[in-house]
Design an enzyme around this catalytic site. Sequence first.
Site, mmCIF file in Angstrom:
data_model
loop_
_atom_site.group_PDB
_atom_site.id
_atom_site.type_symbol
_atom_site.label_atom_id
_atom_site.label_comp_id
_atom_site.label_asym_id
_atom_site.label_seq_id
_atom_site.Cartn_x
_atom_site.Cartn_y
_atom_site.Cartn_z
ATOM 1 N N GLU A 51 1.015 -1.104 0.018
ATOM 2 C CA GLU A 51 0.001 0.003 0.148
ATOM 3 C C GLU A 51 0.673 1.137 0.025
ATOM 4 O OE1 GLU A 51 -3.351 1.744 2.935
ATOM 5 O OE2 GLU A 51 -2.489 0.054 3.430
ATOM 6 N N LYS A 122 -9.326 2.544 -2.459
ATOM 7 C CA LYS A 122 -9.589 1.893 -1.148
ATOM 8 C C LYS A 122 -11.147 2.416 -0.627
ATOM 9 C CE LYS A 122 -7.151 1.099 3.414
ATOM 10 N NZ LYS A 122 -6.183 1.252 4.225
ATOM 11 N N CYS A 155 -5.678 -3.081 2.461
ATOM 12 C CA CYS A 155 -5.626 -3.249 4.112
ATOM 13 C C CYS A 155 -6.973 -3.348 4.755
ATOM 14 C CB CYS A 155 -4.627 -2.181 4.495
ATOM 15 S SG CYS A 155 -4.079 -2.036 5.935
ATOM 16 N N VAL A 182 -0.634 -3.005 10.540
ATOM 17 C CA VAL A 182 -0.222 -2.590 11.714
ATOM 18 C C VAL A 182 -0.642 -3.763 12.835
ATOM 19 C CG1 VAL A 182 -0.145 -0.250 11.133
ATOM 20 C CG2 VAL A 182 -2.115 -1.174 12.587
#
Length: 293
Positions: A51, A122, A155, A182
């Site tokens: 990304e 996205k 993501c 993350v």
Amino acid sequence: MSDTSGAQSEITIACIQMEPIVGAKQANVAKSLEWIGQAALNGARLIVLPELANSGYVFRDRDEAFALAEEVPTGETTAAWIDAARRHDIYIVAGIAERAGAALYNSAVVLGPSGYIGTFRKVHLWAAENLFFEPGDLSFPVFKTPIGRIAAAICYDGWFPETFRLQALQGADIVCVPTNWVPIPGQEPGRPAMANILHQAAAHTNSMFIACADRVGTERGQLFEGQSVIVSCTGWFVAGPASRDREEIIFGRVDLADARRKRNWNEFNQVLRDRRTDVYDEMLGSEIKRGWY
């Protein structure tokens, strides 16, 4: 091997796990081209980058994000990736900061030997992305290519089962996921990333391949998870998980046509046709037209 449409369905996929540096766009693109060349030399036909691979991720403010963004497909980054796709006879799905007039999107470009194929924007924005980007407005496109039907997600889109179901209903063979995962709160050391579990489940329940290219490193205090994976349409890993902290490439040899063959689990059950559309809307309320499956 080719499927019944004549597409070359047996291919090698590569996910490039790299560490972009926020603001260092030229260096990031140069690094991505080196990794793309290495993957192509090792036989990859479809290559996925992380990304926002050209810009980095943790922007100070919208001005910084806007300055690093480019128009698609006319911007210099897309042009460089298109040139690589042509030279190596490959397909590339890569994350990019896209500028469209005054609007910004966290996007993925889909490119091939013949040039630009399409864009995914996205849909589900994460955390401070909401301060910089507009939510994606292109829905969940599926692109028909000579190697199969390619879709993309980015993501946080992977936390929504609707993402993969709507792509599967349009006949997607593989979803390529540029991502910047993350760590999830409560995750114990040594356990697999929650994202890996989610994408295994999505691949299995939709009978599609999923290739996730994550980034690594710490950027302006934010640690990234790594653990890039390529998941079979059965839900099991084809490649990965990659390391948590190293730049590397993972490779997986797959037959994309299996995504269509294995939707028939047995003589009675087909994962998409068994849906109870008398109980819920067939296309989940979307205006997307159902594809072949």
